[in-house]
Design a protein around this motif. Structure first.
Motif, PDB file in Angstrom:
ATOM      1  N   ILE A  93     -46.394  26.174  21.826  1.00  0.00           N
ATOM      2  CA  ILE A  93     -46.597  25.023  22.711  1.00  0.00           C
ATOM      3  C   ILE A  93     -47.861  25.208  23.545  1.00  0.00           C
ATOM      4  O   ILE A  93     -48.639  24.270  23.743  1.00  0.00           O
ATOM      5  N   LYS A  94     -48.076  26.435  24.027  1.00  0.00           N
ATOM      6  CA  LYS A  94     -49.288  26.700  24.806  1.00  0.00           C
ATOM      7  C   LYS A  94     -50.536  26.426  23.972  1.00  0.00           C
ATOM      8  O   LYS A  94     -51.525  25.875  24.466  1.00  0.00           O
ATOM      9  N   ASN A  95     -50.490  26.792  22.696  1.00  0.00           N
ATOM     10  CA  ASN A  95     -51.627  26.524  21.818  1.00  0.00           C
ATOM     11  C   ASN A  95     -51.812  25.025  21.599  1.00  0.00           C
ATOM     12  O   ASN A  95     -52.937  24.523  21.558  1.00  0.00           O
ATOM     13  N   LEU A  96     -50.705  24.310  21.451  1.00  0.00           N
ATOM     14  CA  LEU A  96     -50.786  22.857  21.307  1.00  0.00           C
ATOM     15  C   LEU A  96     -51.381  22.226  22.561  1.00  0.00           C
ATOM     16  O   LEU A  96     -52.198  21.298  22.484  1.00  0.00           O
ATOM     17  N   GLU A  97     -50.990  22.738  23.716  1.00  0.00           N
ATOM     18  CA  GLU A  97     -51.542  22.221  24.973  1.00  0.00           C
ATOM     19  C   GLU A  97     -53.040  22.509  25.075  1.00  0.00           C
ATOM     20  O   GLU A  97     -53.813  21.680  25.565  1.00  0.00           O
ATOM     21  N   THR A  98     -53.449  23.673  24.588  1.00  0.00           N
ATOM     22  CA  THR A  98     -54.858  24.063  24.666  1.00  0.00           C
ATOM     23  C   THR A  98     -55.757  23.086  23.923  1.00  0.00           C
ATOM     24  O   THR A  98     -56.860  22.767  24.378  1.00  0.00           O
ATOM     25  N   ILE A  99     -55.295  22.588  22.782  1.00  0.00           N
ATOM     26  CA  ILE A  99     -56.117  21.656  22.005  1.00  0.00           C
ATOM     27  C   ILE A  99     -55.796  20.199  22.343  1.00  0.00           C
ATOM     28  O   ILE A  99     -56.333  19.278  21.715  1.00  0.00           O
ATOM     29  N   GLY A 100     -54.921  19.989  23.328  1.00  0.00           N
ATOM     30  CA  GLY A 100     -54.600  18.627  23.756  1.00  0.00           C
ATOM     31  C   GLY A 100     -53.676  17.885  22.825  1.00  0.00           C
ATOM     32  O   GLY A 100     -53.672  16.644  22.798  1.00  0.00           O
ATOM     33  N   ALA A 101     -52.861  18.620  22.062  1.00  0.00           N
ATOM     34  CA  ALA A 101     -52.021  17.983  21.045  1.00  0.00           C
ATOM     35  C   ALA A 101     -50.669  17.522  21.569  1.00  0.00           C
ATOM     36  O   ALA A 101     -49.985  16.743  20.895  1.00  0.00           O
ATOM     37  N   VAL A 102     -50.239  18.018  22.733  1.00  0.00           N
ATOM     38  CA  VAL A 102     -48.966  17.572  23.303  1.00  0.00           C
ATOM     39  C   VAL A 102     -49.176  17.138  24.747  1.00  0.00           C
ATOM     40  O   VAL A 102     -50.088  17.601  25.431  1.00  0.00           O
ATOM     41  N   GLU A 103     -48.315  16.234  25.180  1.00  0.00           N
ATOM     42  CA  GLU A 103     -48.383  15.716  26.543  1.00  0.00           C
ATOM     43  C   GLU A 103     -47.021  15.873  27.209  1.00  0.00           C
ATOM     44  O   GLU A 103     -45.988  15.700  26.556  1.00  0.00           O
ATOM     45  N   CYS A 104     -47.036  16.209  28.486  1.00  0.00           N
ATOM     46  CA  CYS A 104     -45.807  16.307  29.273  1.00  0.00           C
ATOM     47  C   CYS A 104     -45.714  15.099  30.197  1.00  0.00           C
ATOM     48  O   CYS A 104     -46.716  14.697  30.798  1.00  0.00           O
ATOM     49  N   SER A 105     -44.537  14.527  30.298  1.00  0.00           N
ATOM     50  CA  SER A 105     -44.357  13.371  31.177  1.00  0.00           C
ATOM     51  C   SER A 105     -42.987  13.442  31.836  1.00  0.00           C
ATOM     52  O   SER A 105     -42.050  14.047  31.302  1.00  0.00           O
ATOM     53  N   GLN A 106     -42.882  12.812  32.990  1.00  0.00           N
ATOM     54  CA  GLN A 106     -41.616  12.806  33.710  1.00  0.00           C
ATOM     55  C   GLN A 106     -40.607  11.879  33.060  1.00  0.00           C
ATOM     56  O   GLN A 106     -39.401  12.066  33.199  1.00  0.00           O
ATOM     57  N   ASP A 107     -41.114  10.871  32.349  1.00  0.00           N
ATOM     58  CA  ASP A 107     -40.238   9.906  31.696  1.00  0.00           C
ATOM     59  C   ASP A 107     -40.368  10.022  30.181  1.00  0.00           C
ATOM     60  O   ASP A 107     -41.387  10.470  29.658  1.00  0.00           O
ATOM     61  N   SER A 108     -39.326   9.582  29.495  1.00  0.00           N
ATOM     62  CA  SER A 108     -39.353   9.573  28.039  1.00  0.00           C
ATOM     63  C   SER A 108     -40.372   8.553  27.540  1.00  0.00           C
ATOM     64  O   SER A 108     -40.370   7.394  27.965  1.00  0.00           O
ATOM     65  N   ARG A 109     -41.263   8.994  26.652  1.00  0.00           N
ATOM     66  CA  ARG A 109     -42.269   8.107  26.061  1.00  0.00           C
ATOM     67  C   ARG A 109     -42.242   8.283  24.544  1.00  0.00           C
ATOM     68  O   ARG A 109     -43.080   8.968  23.954  1.00  0.00           O
ATOM     69  N   PRO A 110     -41.261   7.676  23.912  1.00  0.00           N
ATOM     70  CA  PRO A 110     -41.061   7.895  22.473  1.00  0.00           C
ATOM     71  C   PRO A 110     -42.256   7.441  21.632  1.00  0.00           C
ATOM     72  O   PRO A 110     -42.912   6.452  21.950  1.00  0.00           O
ATOM     73  N   ARG A 111     -42.522   8.177  20.577  1.00  0.00           N
ATOM     74  CA  ARG A 111     -43.495   7.760  19.572  1.00  0.00           C
ATOM     75  C   ARG A 111     -42.962   8.141  18.204  1.00  0.00           C
ATOM     76  O   ARG A 111     -42.204   9.114  18.053  1.00  0.00           O
ATOM     77  N   VAL A 112     -43.330   7.364  17.217  1.00  0.00           N
ATOM     78  CA  VAL A 112     -42.938   7.658  15.841  1.00  0.00           C
ATOM     79  C   VAL A 112     -43.955   8.633  15.257  1.00  0.00           C
ATOM     80  O   VAL A 112     -45.162   8.389  15.300  1.00  0.00           O
ATOM     81  N   ILE A 113     -43.461   9.751  14.756  1.00  0.00           N
ATOM     82  CA  ILE A 113     -44.334  10.728  14.100  1.00  0.00           C
ATOM     83  C   ILE A 113     -44.123  10.579  12.603  1.00  0.00           C
ATOM     84  O   ILE A 113     -43.074  10.946  12.072  1.00  0.00           O
ATOM     85  N   TYR A 114     -45.118  10.006  11.950  1.00  0.00           N
ATOM     86  CA  TYR A 114     -44.961   9.718  10.525  1.00  0.00           C
ATOM     87  C   TYR A 114     -45.377  10.930   9.703  1.00  0.00           C
ATOM     88  O   TYR A 114     -46.426  11.526   9.930  1.00  0.00           O
ATOM     89  N   VAL A 115     -44.540  11.299   8.759  1.00  0.00           N
ATOM     90  CA  VAL A 115     -44.876  12.386   7.849  1.00  0.00           C
ATOM     91  C   VAL A 115     -44.301  12.053   6.480  1.00  0.00           C
ATOM     92  O   VAL A 115     -43.241  11.420   6.369  1.00  0.00           O
ATOM     93  N   ASN A 116     -45.013  12.435   5.456  1.00  0.00           N
ATOM     94  CA  ASN A 116     -44.564  12.145   4.099  1.00  0.00           C
ATOM     95  C   ASN A 116     -45.006  13.285   3.188  1.00  0.00           C
ATOM     96  O   ASN A 116     -45.985  13.975   3.470  1.00  0.00           O
ATOM     97  N   THR A 117     -44.287  13.483   2.123  1.00  0.00           N
ATOM     98  CA  THR A 117     -44.645  14.507   1.141  1.00  0.00           C
ATOM     99  C   THR A 117     -45.272  13.835  -0.064  1.00  0.00           C
ATOM    100  O   THR A 117     -44.677  12.945  -0.667  1.00  0.00           O
ATOM    101  N   VAL A 118     -46.490  14.237  -0.378  1.00  0.00           N
ATOM    102  CA  VAL A 118     -47.193  13.655  -1.522  1.00  0.00           C
ATOM    103  C   VAL A 118     -47.600  14.773  -2.467  1.00  0.00           C
ATOM    104  O   VAL A 118     -47.726  15.932  -2.067  1.00  0.00           O
ATOM    105  N   PRO A 119     -47.821  14.444  -3.726  1.00  0.00           N
ATOM    106  CA  PRO A 119     -48.228  15.483  -4.688  1.00  0.00           C
ATOM    107  C   PRO A 119     -49.646  15.968  -4.420  1.00  0.00           C
ATOM    108  O   PRO A 119     -50.439  15.323  -3.752  1.00  0.00           O
TER     109      PRO A 119
END
Length: 490
Positions: A93-119
């Protein structure tokens, strides 16, 4: 370049800190909207939608990021991990924070994280030609008159196409034409791509229709696209190559293009100038070089026109290739003497990024395997899908009739993308194939009518010139020492 987050220098786990007086374990953790997961089979990356940087992920890391959808607090995310694993997760998590990849908030801020498996082989880059309309008539245009404007894809066709690209885990779209800024839907397409977690990596333009208002709209995009601006002359007489015969009008166009380049650079947008060598600019290349330095472009790319499209009927603008090689040598020498800050690239002869990691091409290596070209395709204005932008005459399918998925994974497309150097029979007896990788397959088709087995005659001449003339120049003027890797080099 990919970076494995698990291999980054880890900070020593410490106590959960507080943000704005609230304990961090009570805050919600969300993957930043500027990042997305892309991947296929067992390989996944965390992709920066602003810069295009890639970070390798293992399966456990992917599983954790998928939990960072804004619906759970830090403490809730950690509760299912054993104490020993919590330290690893905390560091991640610290590494994710370092590159700005995660955000902390006091309230829930849902987002859809799309992922798919392709050949494998995953489509990573799409060169999308949004229109065939253009406000210029360039003598070397490889499109020619193949794509009538009335047959261009509409926005109602491009939106589901972008959705298909998201499913296929496409990372980048480069927008081109025609001239893309003749079409009012261009920015809508860019915004749609970003909404589907696809980065706009580039715009290809002649630079004449840009203005400060349009540039400000582009700056609103989350992506940080590079602008590839076509400049084939800095003299009004030379603009005849672009279809402009009136000297006064030519001067206005040149001034407008460079004024727009200046604005782009001042706004912090990376500018690469594309130039095609021709009889109208062969004697003014050093003056053009000085202009690139004056206007602070990031890179200047010089190529040779392909014998297709309009250029088939405009051969009076073709420069004798040996003369073009000599002019390239003089320009490269001038570049080294001046110590110019921009990156100079000359087709077949010089690309700094390749020389920085110079290595011989092996017979089992793939052809055209640089700058993600093997993992890319081009979609023409009428929906034709081709292996690269130059392959107009070799459509693999059309998205009005087939899905992009079916076209990309078709036997025909995969056969092209999996062509290896050893498969090009006309190059089998040449020791210099370890330098040119069998050249440009599109050029082989234009010059000899054989995409898979034919020779790229330009590459044949250029690679000998590279060995005999460019390598000694590089070793005299730079710190590159590569002659020991060059077949037949003294």
């Amino acid at each position: 370049m990919k970076m494995n987050l698990s291999k980054r220098k880890l900070n020593k786990p410490g106590e959960l800190n507080r943000i704005n007086g609230q304990r961090k374990d009570e805050m919600f953790l969300t993957l930043s909207k500027n990042f997305a997961i892309k991947g296929y089979n067992e390989e996944s990356i965390l992709f920066n939608l602003i810069t295009g940087e890639k970070y390798e992920l293992d399966k456990d890391q992917v599983d954790f990021i998928l939990l960072c959808d804004g619906n759970a607090t830090f403490a809730e995310l950690m509760q299912d991990y054993e104490q020993e694993s919590k330290k690893t997760v905390f560091d991640f998590i610290k590494n994710l924070e370092t590159i700005g990849a995660v955000e902390c908030s006091q309230d829930s801020r849902p987002r859809v994280i799309y992922v798919n498996t392709v050949p494998e082989l995953r489509l990573q880059l799409v060169h999308l030609e949004v229109t065939s309309r253009c406000n210029m008539c360039c003598s070397h245009c490889y499109q020619g008159e193949m794509y009538p404007v009335k047959e261009n894809l509409g926005i109602e066709e491009i939106v589901p196409l972008i959705r298909a690209m998201q499913i296929m885990q496409v990372e980048n779209i480069g927008i081109s034409g025609g001239e893309p800024f003749t079409d009012p839907k261009t920015l809508d397409i860019a915004k749609c791509a970003e909404e589907h977690d696809i980065r706009i990596s580039s715009f290809f333009t002649n630079g004449t229709l840009l203005n400060e208002e349009l540039i400000e709209e582009i700056l609103v995009l989350r992506s940080s696209p590079t602008f590839y601006v076509s400049v084939d002359s800095i003299t009004p007489e030379g603009m005849i190559f672009r279809g402009v015969e009136d000297i006064a009008e030519a001067n206005k166009i040149i001034d407008r293009i460079f004024r727009n380049i200046k604005v782009l650079v001042e706004k912090g947008i990376r500018v690469v100038v594309n130039t095609v060598m021709n009889t109208c600019n062969i004697d003014s290349l050093k003056r053009m070089h000085d202009a690139m330095e004056e206007f602070k472009v990031s890179s200047w790319r010089i190529g040779y026109p392909k014998k297709t499209g309009f250029f088939k009927d405009n051969q009076e603008f073709a420069v004798d290739f040996q003369k073009a090689l000599q002019a390239s040598f003089g320009l490269l020498q001038y570049h080294f003497i001046k110590g110019s800050p921009f990156d100079l690239q000359i087709e077949y002869l010089y690309r700094r990024a390749l020389l920085d990691n110079f290595k011989e091409v092996k017979d089992n290596d793939f052809v055209c395997d640089y700058e993600s070209r093997r993992e890319s395709c081009c979609i023409k204005p009428n929906g034709d899908v081709v292996a690269c932008a130059y392959c107009n005459q070799m459509p693999m399918g059309n998205i009005r009739k087939e899905t992009l998925w079916d076209i990309w994974y078709s036997n025909e497309m995969q056969a092209i993308k999996n062509t290896r150097v050893k498969d090009v029979s006309e190059c089998a007896d040449c020791e210099l194939r370890s330098l040119c990788a069998a050249g440009c397959r599109a050029n082989a088709y234009f010059l000899n009518g054989d995409f898979k087995n034919g020779k790229d005659n330009y590459a044949c001449k250029a690679v000998q010139f590279f060995r005999n003339d460019i390598v000694p120049l590089l070793e005299r003027e730079t710190n590159f020492k590569i002659s020991n890797l060059i077949p037949g080099s003294s």
